[in-house]
Scaffold this motif. Structure first.
Motif, PDB file in Angstrom:
ATOM      1  N   ASP A 217      53.329  47.357  30.409  1.00  0.00           N
ATOM      2  CA  ASP A 217      52.552  47.028  31.611  1.00  0.00           C
ATOM      3  C   ASP A 217      51.096  46.715  31.284  1.00  0.00           C
ATOM      4  OD1 ASP A 217      54.751  47.308  33.179  1.00  0.00           O
ATOM      5  OD2 ASP A 217      54.184  49.213  34.094  1.00  0.00           O
ATOM      6  N   LEU A 218      50.472  47.525  30.417  1.00  0.00           N
ATOM      7  CA  LEU A 218      49.050  47.338  30.134  1.00  0.00           C
ATOM      8  C   LEU A 218      48.771  46.003  29.459  1.00  0.00           C
ATOM      9  CD1 LEU A 218      47.867  50.883  28.996  1.00  0.00           C
ATOM     10  CD2 LEU A 218      47.397  49.728  31.153  1.00  0.00           C
ATOM     11  N   GLU A 223      46.726  42.411  30.814  1.00  0.00           N
ATOM     12  CA  GLU A 223      45.972  41.579  29.878  1.00  0.00           C
ATOM     13  C   GLU A 223      46.478  40.144  29.821  1.00  0.00           C
ATOM     14  OE1 GLU A 223      45.814  43.445  26.069  1.00  0.00           O
ATOM     15  OE2 GLU A 223      44.860  45.276  26.818  1.00  0.00           O
ATOM     16  N   GLN A 224      47.803  39.957  29.775  1.00  0.00           N
ATOM     17  CA  GLN A 224      48.353  38.619  29.617  1.00  0.00           C
ATOM     18  C   GLN A 224      48.721  37.960  30.951  1.00  0.00           C
ATOM     19  OE1 GLN A 224      48.330  37.011  26.818  1.00  0.00           O
ATOM     20  NE2 GLN A 224      47.676  38.730  25.539  1.00  0.00           N
ATOM     21  N   GLY A 225      48.782  38.738  32.006  1.00  0.00           N
ATOM     22  CA  GLY A 225      49.069  38.172  33.317  1.00  0.00           C
ATOM     23  C   GLY A 225      50.483  37.647  33.461  1.00  0.00           C
ATOM     24  N   LYS A 786      38.966  39.644  22.703  1.00  0.00           N
ATOM     25  CA  LYS A 786      38.735  38.252  23.089  1.00  0.00           C
ATOM     26  C   LYS A 786      40.015  37.604  23.600  1.00  0.00           C
ATOM     27  CE  LYS A 786      36.773  33.915  21.385  1.00  0.00           C
ATOM     28  NZ  LYS A 786      37.829  33.084  21.977  1.00  0.00           N
ATOM     29  N   ALA A 787      41.135  37.892  22.918  1.00  0.00           N
ATOM     30  CA  ALA A 787      42.411  37.332  23.358  1.00  0.00           C
ATOM     31  C   ALA A 787      42.790  37.835  24.747  1.00  0.00           C
ATOM     32  CB  ALA A 787      43.505  37.686  22.350  1.00  0.00           C
ATOM     33  N   ALA A 788      42.521  39.112  24.978  1.00  0.00           N
ATOM     34  CA  ALA A 788      42.816  39.682  26.291  1.00  0.00           C
ATOM     35  C   ALA A 788      41.978  39.032  27.376  1.00  0.00           C
ATOM     36  CB  ALA A 788      42.577  41.192  26.277  1.00  0.00           C
ATOM     37  N   GLN A 789      40.676  38.784  27.065  1.00  0.00           N
ATOM     38  CA  GLN A 789      39.801  38.151  28.047  1.00  0.00           C
ATOM     39  C   GLN A 789      40.276  36.735  28.341  1.00  0.00           C
ATOM     40  OE1 GLN A 789      37.431  39.436  29.807  1.00  0.00           O
ATOM     41  NE2 GLN A 789      36.973  37.502  30.843  1.00  0.00           N
TER      42      GLN A 789
END
Length: 803
Positions: A217-218, A223-225, A786-789
């Motif tokens: 879930d997290l 993070e990835q939507g 950065k990837a999460a953002q």
């Protein structure tokens, strides 16, 4: 009052079964086999249904493989504990009997039987559930899919219900048939085996499932939507595996041990109160439970006019409960006399013999209290966890202001629900206690009988519980495969939401059985003290017991505080274990998204097996410390502070455990359904800020409701049974010729040292474990952030393009 009942209860055990009562035992064995026959019939019924598309079958096969591999590894780990426990059980003394060695052998042997039955029910339930989830997903897409899918899921749960009542009744009746007047001592081993294995399976399975769920879930949702159960998430297979090893295998074993231990407590106290008749009547009530299970599963049918599946489940449960109450009333009038003098010379305690109570009305009242308590717990738990009720809707509304308010609202709901549940349980226990009038022995037997009455509906209760993870898995398989139309997806979403509520309800009922069984076992513990003190040469056992149980005694007060503290420590260890393992899952899933960018456009396949391996390894490693705490803490208190402090320890554990278990279970269930509420379109729906907030709340609640909360149920019974088993040894080294301060201190210090070492070892482990810890380096963490953002900024377009 208490002195008379305790002294004379010890005299009621040396009576052989009459021919008529022996026939009742044989009937109970026959009905147990009937339940097992219905289980086999329902297995064939489920397996004959359609298996869906090849892609569905491939996904389900991966889940089956992962779940089976985990369970086999867990059983290998637990086999070590079983061997040690068998040896210790044989070495522990028993109350004086002509067949002491035979009874010790029987207690150890039936410990193994209880452990095997608990393991088998968990394993068999999981094996069928991992096959039924596929069939539920396939049925949801067919004409009339809503009714078909619900029917398959509930019939699968019915199989586990039949196994629970069948094997529980068979084991208890077999002990009574073979050991007769020595059955209560042997039954201690049977109940302990069931409870110990259930606790380990509940803790281990709970750590596995929630580590995978939180990690999925997290990273996936927040993070990835991407949606839940999206095949691009490396943790999805582990999440679905976890539903089975935690909610199917773990909870099935938990409910079996609840049934077995409650029946064991009723039989122990029944013999103390009524001699041979006290051994038979609880078996008769449990036999009625087999019929109720059959009726309840057959009448659970979803009508087209029903608002949802919960309507059909509730209807069947309440009808089953009403039939159970009527059946018990009829049997009570047929089997029991209208006065206690009518029992004849069967070892009945003298204070009960002098009572003016009607045995028929006492039995009927106790069983009805248990049945009504189950129905009341179901209604109360439903109120705090259903999506259409105000508590969950209020949590959903709080999501508009962020994750912090969601967490606060869920904690508030859990705390409030714990108060009402505790008052309800207290009223049930005290109501049953009042039925005994001036006889403490009769009052305690009535409490145990209330627990047995509650569990006459256990077949339906277990079916309700297993329904939840099957529905959850079915939705996951359908979403991962993509081979389901919109109507079928709506059906599976509805069943999944109902499954969340049924899981919360069955956890509430399991907590109720834990309280009733623990209270009854507490009475068995005082009887065991009386017997052991008499063997040690104490002349006035009643006065001595009242002295050691005095709460004004500092030893007792310390024991009470330690008992409450152990519940908190156990819960903290379980939740922290999930946190550490989930951290490893998060790091692994992030790594895969970072190193395999093709995952997001489906050109690269995630490494699902890596996450399954992490969860399996961590679950096995983390269950050791909570298990040692549950077994050794009563030993440390009993030998270190004495038998009175151990009794107070149990009282503290029961009180704190009841409140903690309800709080954890209901807050977690409310958070989960608040997330479902938003995902169904409320407050912005999926992808909104409100959705992200409820996902955070759900991940906080995951270890609450599926790891720590449910594990407290077997924890209470394990500690009560350990106390019951060591009572003769504690008394022997505290009184009489065998008294030894050195032995007492030595055993207590050793137990404390092992607990302290296990806790320190547990706390020293890093928050993110495993070979993937290197991904937590500074550069890797920066890349991940950065990837999460980037993922958050483009989540909406990715969902539209790829899902």
């Amino acid at each position: 009052m208490s002195g008379t009942s305790i002294d004379l209860a010890a005299e009621g055990g040396g009576v052989s079964l009459s021919g008529e009562n022996l026939s009742y035992v044989i009937v109970a064995l026959a009905f147990a086999l009937v339940a097992l026959g219905f289980a086999a019939m329902f297995v064939q019924s489920v397996l004959r249904t359609g298996r869906g598309t090849p892609k569905m079958q491939e996904i389900a096969g991966a889940v089956q493989e992962g779940a089976s591999a985990y369970l086999i590894r867990q059983f290998r780990t637990l086999a070590i504990f079983v061997v040690i426990a068998v040896v210790l059980l044989f070495l522990l003394p028993v109350h004086a009997t002509e067949n002491e060695t035979l009874v010790k052998i029987g207690r150890s042997a039936f410990f193994i039987v209880g452990a095997i039955f608990s393991s088998f029910i968990g394993g068999a339930g999981m094996a069928l559930a991992t096959r039924a989830n596929l069939r539920v997903a396939a049925a949801a897409g067919e004409e009339g899919g809503r009714e078909k899918a619900m029917g398959i899921a509930f019939r699968t749960g019915g199989v586990v219900g039949f196994l629970t009542v069948g094997l529980g009744l068979f084991g208890a009746a077999l002990v009574v048939w073979i050991f007769k007047e020595d059955a209560p001592t042997v039954l201690e081993g049977f109940g302990f085996g069931a409870a110990l294995l259930a606790m380990f399976m509940r803790v281990g399975g709970g750590i596995f499932t929630k580590a995978a769920d939180v990690g999925a879930d997290l990273v996936g949702k927040v993070e990835q939507g991407i949606p839940e159960d999206d095949p691009r998430n490396a943790a999805t297979i582990a999440d679905n595996v976890g539903d089975n090893v935690g909610d199917c295998a773990g909870m099935a074993a938990d409910l079996f041990e609840s049934y077995a231990v409650t029946l064991v407590a009723a039989l122990i106290l029944g013999q103390a109160a009524f001699g041979q008749d006290g051994l038979i009547f609880p078996l008769i009530v449990s036999t009625i439970g087999v019929l109720i299970a059959i009726i309840g599963v057959f009448i659970t049918r979803l009508r087209k006019s029903d608002r949802n599946a919960l309507t059909a489940i509730n209807r069947a449960f309440y009808i089953s409960a009403a039939i159970s109450a009527i059946a018990v009333a009829v049997v009570s009038f047929l089997y029991l006399p209208d006065t206690f003098a009518g029992f004849g010379d069967t070892g009945i305690a003298e204070d009960i013999l002098a009572s003016d109570r009607n045995p028929q009305l006492v039995a009927i009242g106790a069983v009805i209290i248990g049945i009504v308590l189950a129905a009341a717990i179901q209604a109360l738990t439903g109120y705090f966890t259903e999506t259409n009720r105000r508590p969950v809707q209020d949590i959903g509304k709080s999501s508009q202001t962020g994750a912090a308010t969601v967490v606060l609202a869920g904690i508030s709901v859990g705390l409030e629900s714990a108060v009402y549940s505790a008052l309800l349980l207290g009223a049930g226990v005290y109501g049953a206690f009042l039925l005994g009038g001036s006889s403490l022995t009769l009052s305690l037997f009535a409490v145990a009988l209330a627990g047995t009455g509650l569990l006459t509906t256990v077949g339906v209760i277990v079916a309700m519980d297993t329904f939840g993870p099957i529905s959850d898995n079915a939705q996951g398989i359908a979403e991962m495969s993509g081979d389901i139309d919109e109507r079928g997806a709506r059906t599976l979403t509805e069943l999944d939401a109902v499954g969340n509520t049924t899981k919360a309800i069955t956890k509430g009922i399991a907590i109720a059985t834990a309280v009733l069984a623990a209270t009854a076992l507490f009475g068995s513990y005082t009887n065991s003290l009386a017997d052991s003190m008499a063997d040690a040469g104490v002349t006035d056992t009643a006065a001595e017991i009242l002295s050691v149980l005095n709460i004004a005694n500092p030893r007792s007060l310390v024991g009470l505080l330690v008992g409450a503290a152990v519940v908190f420590l156990f819960s903290g260890l379980a939740i922290n274990a999930v946190s550490r393992s989930a951290g490893a899952v998060v790091m692994e899933v992030r790594r895969q998204f970072r190193e395999f960018p093709g995952i997001m456009d489906y050109t690269q396949r995630p490494e699902y097996g890596r996450v399954v391996d992490i969860c399996t390894r961590d679950a096995q490693r983390e269950l050791l410390t909570p298990g040692l705490l549950a077994i050794l803490a009563p030993i440390a208190v009993g030998f270190g502070l004495g038998p009175g402090a151990l009794a107070a320890y149990l009282a503290g554990a029961i009180g704190a455990g009841t409140l903690m278990a309800v709080f954890l279970s209901n807050s977690g269930g409310a958070w989960d359904n608040a997330k479902k509420l938003v995902e169904d379109g409320a407050f912005g729906g999926k992808g909104s800020e409100a959705h992200a907030a409820t996902v955070i709340g759900d991940t906080v609640g995951d270890p609450f409701k599926d790891t720590a909360g449910p594990a407290i149920n077997p924890l209470l019974k394990v500690m009560n049974l350990v106390s019951l088993l060591i009572a003769p040894a504690v008394v022997a080294v505290s009184y009489g010729d065998d008294a030894s301060v050195g032995v007492r201190v030595g055993v207590a210090v050793l137990a404390v040292a092992i607990i302290a070492g296990a806790v320190i070892w547990s706390k020293r482990k890093p928050i993110s474990m495993g070979d993937d810890a290197a991904t937590a380096s500074a550069a890797g963490a920066a890349d991940t952030a950065k990837a999460a953002q980037d993922a958050r900024e483009t989540s909406t377009s990715r969902v539209k393009d790829n899902v």
